[in-house]
Motif scaffolding. Structure first.
Motif, PDB file in Angstrom:
ATOM      1  N   LYS A 148       0.837  -1.204   0.000  1.00  0.00           N
ATOM      2  CA  LYS A 148       0.000   0.000   0.000  1.00  0.00           C
ATOM      3  C   LYS A 148       0.869   1.251   0.000  1.00  0.00           C
ATOM      4  N   TYR A 149       1.936   1.246   0.784  1.00  0.00           N
ATOM      5  CA  TYR A 149       2.806   2.422   0.823  1.00  0.00           C
ATOM      6  C   TYR A 149       3.502   2.629  -0.521  1.00  0.00           C
ATOM      7  N   GLY A 152       0.803   3.743  -2.895  1.00  0.00           N
ATOM      8  CA  GLY A 152       0.254   5.016  -2.436  1.00  0.00           C
ATOM      9  C   GLY A 152       1.215   6.176  -2.598  1.00  0.00           C
ATOM     10  N   TYR A 254      -1.977   9.201   3.833  1.00  0.00           N
ATOM     11  CA  TYR A 254      -2.827   8.854   2.694  1.00  0.00           C
ATOM     12  C   TYR A 254      -4.028   9.770   2.507  1.00  0.00           C
ATOM     13  N   SER A 264      -8.862   9.605   0.471  1.00  0.00           N
ATOM     14  CA  SER A 264      -7.695   8.886   0.972  1.00  0.00           C
ATOM     15  C   SER A 264      -7.317   7.790  -0.017  1.00  0.00           C
ATOM     16  N   TYR A 265      -6.038   7.502  -0.063  1.00  0.00           N
ATOM     17  CA  TYR A 265      -5.594   6.401  -0.903  1.00  0.00           C
ATOM     18  C   TYR A 265      -5.874   5.091  -0.178  1.00  0.00           C
TER      19      TYR A 265
END
Length: 386
Positions: A148-149, A152, A254, A264-265
């Motif tokens: 995700k990071y 993102g 995010y 938000s992501y």
């Protein structure tokens, strides 16, 4: 034999799940490391494999041939007693070995573990296997949050998957749970798996307190943002305020303010913020400041454990006011596995519960997660106490 077979099945399903998590990735995603705290997916796949090779196959399988002599240097994480290793911040520079070779390494080690268990059911071996399984489950949680990071922080904010839902509303009414003052027992006491930092069970005295049965939502946290919470020093620790100013923090990780509206992501891509889902990706500094703004505080990990029977948990890792310290009588394991938890018991805060990213059958009410106060790439949230 039944225990061996059960562990083997769990081992195989755990190995498969790590690869399932990586299935939506493009080959280019496997090597990216935006910051030191986030490891490339390829490294996670290799490291969890090295763990089984280093701690089970090399000592227990006669005539075992190591897949590649360089892999201990590449995939050792922090085990000083095992030998030299690539420094953490350089994991993203490992364009080689290839992703294909790492998957071949996984197959090689998985097959060797099956051979090992067919020949050996030693109790110590089975205990190490169980640790290895839960070690890989820990990395599955890290793997998902690291992915995700990585995505993102891609300027295109690409979706990881359009079929994965990381948000869940708490439908029950908010209430304060009152807990009487008294002496309570803390720590793991069941004949089931736990990590050594959950031992030994001990008594603590707690003063009368109240704890919320709900996590703080995005709507509640947005009120803090809109009230100038990030520009008012009075709610922050000095170290937290320095972190806010130095890094120009003004919202949870995010969050994006686009044309006056907050999005938000998520793993599904950029989404409008759902006001009713628990807020996540907060640092301890932010959780503490929000609690101060509300005239409350964070619960200690002991208050959380005593009260956990009265509220649902597991949707977000929850920051506590407790420093990550050993329990009375704590003893580190001998050898390299003694480095697993004990050497990190300094300068970190305890989180309790679990999260959307936590694998099944991994967390429990005594599980102690721990991170440095400024970290927030995990699904970290908060509930209030007073």
């Amino acid at each position: 034999m039944l225990l061996t077979q059960t562990l083997l099945e769990t081992f195989l399903s755990t190995r498969k799940e790590s690869e399932t998590i990586c299935a939506p990735l493009e080959i280019e995603d496997y090597v990216v490391q935006p910051i030191e705290d986030v490891s490339p997916p390829k490294w996670h796949l290799g490291h969890t494999t090295w763990f089984f090779e280093e701690f089970l196959l090399k000592p227990y399988l006669k005539d075992y041939k190591v897949y590649d002599e360089d892999f201990s240097f590449v995939f050792n994480s922090y085990y000083e007693t095992v030998g030299k290793r690539v420094i953490r911040s350089d994991r993203g520079n490992l364009s080689r070995p290839s992703v294909q070779k790492v998957y071949a390494y996984r197959n090689y080690v998985t097959n060797a573990i099956k051979i090992l268990l067919d020949k050996n059911s030693d109790e110590n071996l089975l205990q190490l296997l169980e640790i290895g399984i839960h070690h890989e489950k820990q990395h599955q949680e890290l793997l998902l949050t690291d992915i995700k990071y990585i995505l993102g922080n891609n300027p295109l904010l690409p979706a990881y998957s359009d079929s994965i839902k990381e948000h869940r509303e708490e439908s029950h009414q908010q209430d304060w749970i009152a807990i009487d003052a008294g002496i309570y027992e803390i720590g793991h006491d069941l004949d089931t798996f736990c990590f050594d930092n959950e031992l030994g069970r001990h008594k603590v005295y707690l003063h009368t307190y109240e704890i919320s049965n709900k996590l703080i939502t995005n709507k509640e946290y947005l009120e803090f943002v809109n009230a100038g919470g990030y520009t008012s020093f009075e709610f922050w620790h000095a170290e937290g305020w320095d972190w806010v100013c130095k890094n120009q923090i003004s919202s949870p990780l995010y969050w994006h303010l686009i044309d006056g509206d907050w999005s938000s992501y998520t793993l599904e891509g950029l989404q409008k913020i759902n006001p009713n889902t628990p807020v996540s990706h907060l640092s301890y500094f932010e959780a503490f400041a929000f609690a101060q703004w509300r005239g409350c505080r964070l619960p200690t990990e002991f208050e959380w454990e005593v009260a956990q029977q009265y509220f649902p948990w597991g949707d977000r890792w929850e920051w506590t006011e407790s420093a990550y310290l050993p329990y009375p009588g704590y003893q580190k394991e001998e050898g390299a596995l003694g480095e697993y938890n004990g050497k990190f018991m300094v300068s970190q805060k305890v989180l309790r519960g679990g999260s959307f990213a936590t694998p099944s059958n991994h967390t429990r009410l005594t599980y102690r997660n721990f991170f440095y106060p400024h970290l927030r790439w995990q699904y970290t949230g908060l509930r209030l106490a007073k």
